[in-house]
Each structure stands twice: as C-alpha cells, then as structure tokens.
Design a protein around this motif. Sequence first.
Motif, PDB file in Angstrom:
ATOM      1  N   LYS A  22       4.628  -1.336  15.360  1.00  0.00           N
ATOM      2  CA  LYS A  22       3.276  -1.886  15.503  1.00  0.00           C
ATOM      3  C   LYS A  22       2.239  -0.816  15.176  1.00  0.00           C
ATOM      4  CE  LYS A  22       0.188  -4.304  18.686  1.00  0.00           C
ATOM      5  NZ  LYS A  22      -0.985  -3.449  18.367  1.00  0.00           N
ATOM      6  N   ARG A  23       2.498   0.405  15.608  1.00  0.00           N
ATOM      7  CA  ARG A  23       1.555   1.495  15.320  1.00  0.00           C
ATOM      8  C   ARG A  23       1.444   1.732  13.820  1.00  0.00           C
ATOM      9  NH1 ARG A  23       4.478   3.845  19.644  1.00  0.00           N
ATOM     10  NH2 ARG A  23       5.474   5.367  18.251  1.00  0.00           N
ATOM     11  N   PHE A  24       2.602   1.639  13.115  1.00  0.00           N
ATOM     12  CA  PHE A  24       2.559   1.816  11.663  1.00  0.00           C
ATOM     13  C   PHE A  24       1.778   0.696  10.999  1.00  0.00           C
ATOM     14  CE2 PHE A  24       4.464   0.175   7.729  1.00  0.00           C
ATOM     15  CZ  PHE A  24       4.027   1.145   6.844  1.00  0.00           C
ATOM     16  N   TYR A  25       2.080  -0.557  11.320  1.00  0.00           N
ATOM     17  CA  TYR A  25       1.427  -1.678  10.654  1.00  0.00           C
ATOM     18  C   TYR A  25      -0.053  -1.781  11.002  1.00  0.00           C
ATOM     19  CZ  TYR A  25       5.846  -3.370   8.790  1.00  0.00           C
ATOM     20  OH  TYR A  25       7.023  -3.473   8.086  1.00  0.00           O
ATOM     21  N   ASP A  26      -0.448  -1.238  12.145  1.00  0.00           N
ATOM     22  CA  ASP A  26      -1.870  -1.240  12.504  1.00  0.00           C
ATOM     23  C   ASP A  26      -2.654  -0.269  11.634  1.00  0.00           C
ATOM     24  OD1 ASP A  26      -1.552  -3.131  14.453  1.00  0.00           O
ATOM     25  OD2 ASP A  26      -1.520  -1.719  16.143  1.00  0.00           O
ATOM     26  N   ALA A  27      -2.004   0.798  11.160  1.00  0.00           N
ATOM     27  CA  ALA A  27      -2.673   1.794  10.319  1.00  0.00           C
ATOM     28  C   ALA A  27      -1.684   2.301   9.266  1.00  0.00           C
ATOM     29  CB  ALA A  27      -3.202   2.952  11.167  1.00  0.00           C
ATOM     30  N   PRO A  28      -1.326   1.455   8.290  1.00  0.00           N
ATOM     31  CA  PRO A  28      -0.267   1.822   7.336  1.00  0.00           C
ATOM     32  C   PRO A  28      -0.704   2.869   6.328  1.00  0.00           C
ATOM     33  CG  PRO A  28      -1.241  -0.293   6.741  1.00  0.00           C
ATOM     34  CD  PRO A  28      -1.841   0.097   8.057  1.00  0.00           C
ATOM     35  N   SER A  29       0.194   3.799   6.043  1.00  0.00           N
ATOM     36  CA  SER A  29       0.003   4.800   4.992  1.00  0.00           C
ATOM     37  C   SER A  29       1.367   5.413   4.729  1.00  0.00           C
ATOM     38  CB  SER A  29      -0.986   5.884   5.420  1.00  0.00           C
ATOM     39  OG  SER A  29      -0.429   6.686   6.444  1.00  0.00           O
ATOM     40  N   LEU A  30       1.497   6.110   3.618  1.00  0.00           N
ATOM     41  CA  LEU A  30       2.762   6.779   3.316  1.00  0.00           C
ATOM     42  C   LEU A  30       3.072   7.830   4.369  1.00  0.00           C
ATOM     43  CD1 LEU A  30       5.175   7.362   1.497  1.00  0.00           C
ATOM     44  CD2 LEU A  30       3.683   8.825   0.091  1.00  0.00           C
ATOM     45  N   GLU A  31       2.064   8.566   4.813  1.00  0.00           N
ATOM     46  CA  GLU A  31       2.284   9.610   5.813  1.00  0.00           C
ATOM     47  C   GLU A  31       2.760   9.016   7.129  1.00  0.00           C
ATOM     48  OE1 GLU A  31       1.663  12.008   9.223  1.00  0.00           O
ATOM     49  OE2 GLU A  31       0.366  10.293   8.762  1.00  0.00           O
ATOM     50  N   SER A  32       2.140   7.936   7.584  1.00  0.00           N
ATOM     51  CA  SER A  32       2.557   7.335   8.855  1.00  0.00           C
ATOM     52  C   SER A  32       3.922   6.669   8.724  1.00  0.00           C
ATOM     53  CB  SER A  32       1.522   6.321   9.347  1.00  0.00           C
ATOM     54  OG  SER A  32       1.433   5.210   8.474  1.00  0.00           O
TER      55      SER A  32
ATOM     56  N   GLY B 167       0.812  -1.209   0.000  1.00  0.00           N
ATOM     57  CA  GLY B 167       0.000   0.000   0.000  1.00  0.00           C
ATOM     58  C   GLY B 167       0.846   1.259   0.000  1.00  0.00           C
ATOM     59  N   VAL B 168       1.918   1.264   0.795  1.00  0.00           N
ATOM     60  CA  VAL B 168       2.820   2.420   0.838  1.00  0.00           C
ATOM     61  C   VAL B 168       3.520   2.595  -0.504  1.00  0.00           C
ATOM     62  CG1 VAL B 168       4.888   3.383   1.910  1.00  0.00           C
ATOM     63  CG2 VAL B 168       3.166   2.271   3.329  1.00  0.00           C
ATOM     64  N   LEU B 169       3.962   1.485  -1.112  1.00  0.00           N
ATOM     65  CA  LEU B 169       4.639   1.576  -2.411  1.00  0.00           C
ATOM     66  C   LEU B 169       3.691   2.110  -3.479  1.00  0.00           C
ATOM     67  CD1 LEU B 169       6.849  -1.647  -2.625  1.00  0.00           C
ATOM     68  CD2 LEU B 169       7.204   0.476  -1.346  1.00  0.00           C
ATOM     69  N   ALA B 170       2.430   1.730  -3.406  1.00  0.00           N
ATOM     70  CA  ALA B 170       1.452   2.238  -4.379  1.00  0.00           C
ATOM     71  C   ALA B 170       1.291   3.743  -4.240  1.00  0.00           C
ATOM     72  CB  ALA B 170       0.112   1.535  -4.176  1.00  0.00           C
ATOM     73  N   GLU B 171       1.295   4.255  -3.018  1.00  0.00           N
ATOM     74  CA  GLU B 171       1.221   5.702  -2.807  1.00  0.00           C
ATOM     75  C   GLU B 171       2.469   6.395  -3.362  1.00  0.00           C
ATOM     76  OE1 GLU B 171      -0.545   7.544   0.747  1.00  0.00           O
ATOM     77  OE2 GLU B 171      -0.507   5.532   1.619  1.00  0.00           O
ATOM     78  N   LEU B 172       3.641   5.790  -3.124  1.00  0.00           N
ATOM     79  CA  LEU B 172       4.874   6.374  -3.640  1.00  0.00           C
ATOM     80  C   LEU B 172       4.858   6.464  -5.161  1.00  0.00           C
ATOM     81  CD1 LEU B 172       7.580   4.626  -1.404  1.00  0.00           C
ATOM     82  CD2 LEU B 172       7.173   7.098  -1.546  1.00  0.00           C
ATOM     83  N   ALA B 173       4.273   5.456  -5.817  1.00  0.00           N
ATOM     84  CA  ALA B 173       4.315   5.364  -7.274  1.00  0.00           C
ATOM     85  C   ALA B 173       3.146   6.061  -7.955  1.00  0.00           C
ATOM     86  CB  ALA B 173       4.348   3.897  -7.700  1.00  0.00           C
ATOM     87  N   ALA B 174       2.244   6.638  -7.171  1.00  0.00           N
ATOM     88  CA  ALA B 174       0.984   7.153  -7.723  1.00  0.00           C
ATOM     89  C   ALA B 174       1.184   8.145  -8.865  1.00  0.00           C
ATOM     90  CB  ALA B 174       0.155   7.782  -6.607  1.00  0.00           C
TER      91      ALA B 174
END
Length: 434
Positions: A270-280, A47-54
Amino acid sequence: MKLVILGGGGFRVPLVYRALLADRSPGRVTEVVLHDLDASRLAAVCGVLAELAADVSDAPTVTASTDLDEALRGADFVFSAIRVGGLGGRAADESVAAGCGVLGQETVGAGGVAYGLRTVPVALDIARRISVHAPDAWVINFTNPAGMVTEAMTAHLGDRVIGICDSPVGLGKRVARAAGVEVADAWLDYAGLNHLGWLRGVHVRGHDVLPDLLADAERLESFEEGKLFGAEWLRSLGAIPNEYLHYYYFTREAVASGASRGAFLLDQQKRFYDAPSLESWERTRLEREQTYMAETRDEERDADDLDGGGYDQVALELMHAIASDKRATLILNVPNRTTLTCLDVDAVVEVPCLVDANGARPVAVSQVPDEGVGLVTSLKVVERATIKAAISGERAHAVKALALHPLVDSVAVARKIVDTHPLLFGGDARRGTA
C-alpha cells in the motif's frame, strides 16, 4: 513478439520488464500489454516501467488495458500472474485458518485451498477467452496455487499452458553453489508437485555431487534449505526438499509462529502504490525478499539466499525456447504423462522438461522419495477436489477438499473455515494482482 501480462498492475511486473529490457536475442519481445482490473495500479506500474526504460534504446513498448479481450488479441505469449481477491484475500485466508488452529500459508494447507477456490473459476474464464481471442498463444502460468491452476486451465488450453515457479530453480542455484559447481553445468534431478518437491540429485558430467554435500554438515547448513531443515534431517531424507516442505515437516512450529505474510505485504505494498516510483519499488522489493518465509528463521536471510530462482528469467528462457525453437531444459509444471509413476497421465507435476517449439515435455527423473509418495498423491486429490468445488460452487465439495488436506485433517475444522471465510461462497472476491 507480443507479450500480454495478466495481473499487469502487480508488484512484481517490473521484474519481468527488466528481464525483457536486458534481452537482445533474436525474436525478443517488442510489445508488452498490461492487463488489470485496477486502473490505478496499472498506472503505478507503468510509471515504474517508464523509469526502467528511460535510458534503454528500443525498449519494448508498453500499453495498458482493463479490457481483457482487447489485451489478448494478437498475443504470442500470455503471462498470467493474477491474484483473485488481492492481498486482502490472502490476509483473510491466513487469518481464518489461524483462527481455526491450522496453517494459513497462501499456497499450502487451508490458505492454499481457499485461494484455489477463488482463483480457479477466474482462471478458467481467462483460459476460455484466450482460446477464442489468442488461440495460438502460449500461456505461462505463475498464478498460485500454480500446479492446481495450471491443471485447471489445461481443460481449455491443453499443452499450450505451462506453469512456472522460481522455487526449484532457486533451490538448484543454492545447492550448486554449496556443492562448488555451476548450476548451468548441472542436471537437477527434481520431482514432485508445485511447492511439494525434492531435489534428489545434482549431476555434473555424469557425477552426482549431492551425496558429498549431504555428508558435509558445514556446507549443507550454509544455505537456506540447510538452515531450514538441518543437516541431520536432510541426511535422513537423502534429498533436499523444496523450502515449502518445512510446513509439512515442522507443522506445529509453523502454526505456532502465527505469522501472517499477507497482512504484512498488504501494508507494505500500500505504501508503494500510494507513492509509486522506481526507487520506492526497489526498496520495497528488497524488504519483501529479506522477509520471505521469515517465520521459519531465527535470523535474517544471507545475501546469497536472496538470489532466488528468478521467475522472470524462467519465463524468459521458456519463451525463447518456444519462439526460437532453441532447446532448453527447465523445471516446469506440466501434465505428467508417464513421468511420475505414483500419478496418472493428466496430473500436472513439477519436473524437468525439455522445451522447444513444440512446447514442454517432461523427462525421466528419479521419482518422488518413498516417504513423499503419500503426500504427493494426497495433495493431488486435494487439488482436484478444490477444482471440482470451484467449478460447481458446492459447499460440500469445498469442505471435502479442506478436510482431506493433511494440514487440516478435520471435517469439523474444514466446515468452520468454509462457513467463516468472508470471501468464499457468496463473498466479494474481485480479481486483483500480486
């Protein structure tokens, strides 16, 4: 070109992908396959990689797989960044060591031996499977303890496995900046093992600028290593040590700090993986960098010191040099050959190497400082004892590896670590990611 990333659900994978997105050179990576045993972590990173490549045209495609053999097929390069036992394993390594009164850092001392005991069998299995399913692939190993794991993998992959670390490059950048020169113009005379090396010269057009830097206390203490070791000690050494040597030169202080990096990162990630996003991910990454080796400092890291070596850039330069036969000089972990006279030809060392389509070959350096020879040779014995213990599964060899380590130096303590560690010799240590 196809790149397979082992430990593909790991927190730092977006760094590698971001470097690939910026790469527009001929022969660049066009396909990335992420492999991990944890499907949920793979999904978070994808999901993070998809945001990076958007907003990037012709970005490398990304697929994910929990099947190692499937992921490996057709690979040109394999980047190994696994963490056996996950961050929970690292936290256990550190807490068990601390409970026995010795240093618990993940790649240094008792923690490093425990990590190696878990990791080497998995790394050897991976090496065997690469030799079957991707025999022509080049393997870039970032899995810690990097020197030990790279040396173990050479049994199946020979010179096609090359270890990387960002510590020497980060050191070179900081020293060059303090000396007022461009690191791209400098020849870094660096020698040692992974996390146990010394920068002995910074040569620019035939002139070594390091002596002038050592003579200037203000400039010398303006960057990370100068603050860690102090100008007086650096002048005594006549060299700039890798930051990890702080644990050897200031062992009592490091043990007394009682810091557990693994427990901190376990909670943070754990906080990142619980709510992953490029910003987090960006927020968590910055916090991670700011707190790196925090137990060794009395103040926050300077902004300039946050610019480390960039293992993603090292990996990219290494791949380009091999794939395009474009000569480059990089500090890497490779078999010694005849480079360091204090070690045998097969010992994996961390030194400058000439890289091209034929791989990486170590070049002549100024040798390990006299006062460091004992450390280097002792640690190589420990690495090999750890590999033997990991392969044999015999408790006695594990005790020997720990007892011989200069930061443990007690058979009784070594036995206690082996017998009380929950993930060694019968414990459940599944492969995870960094």
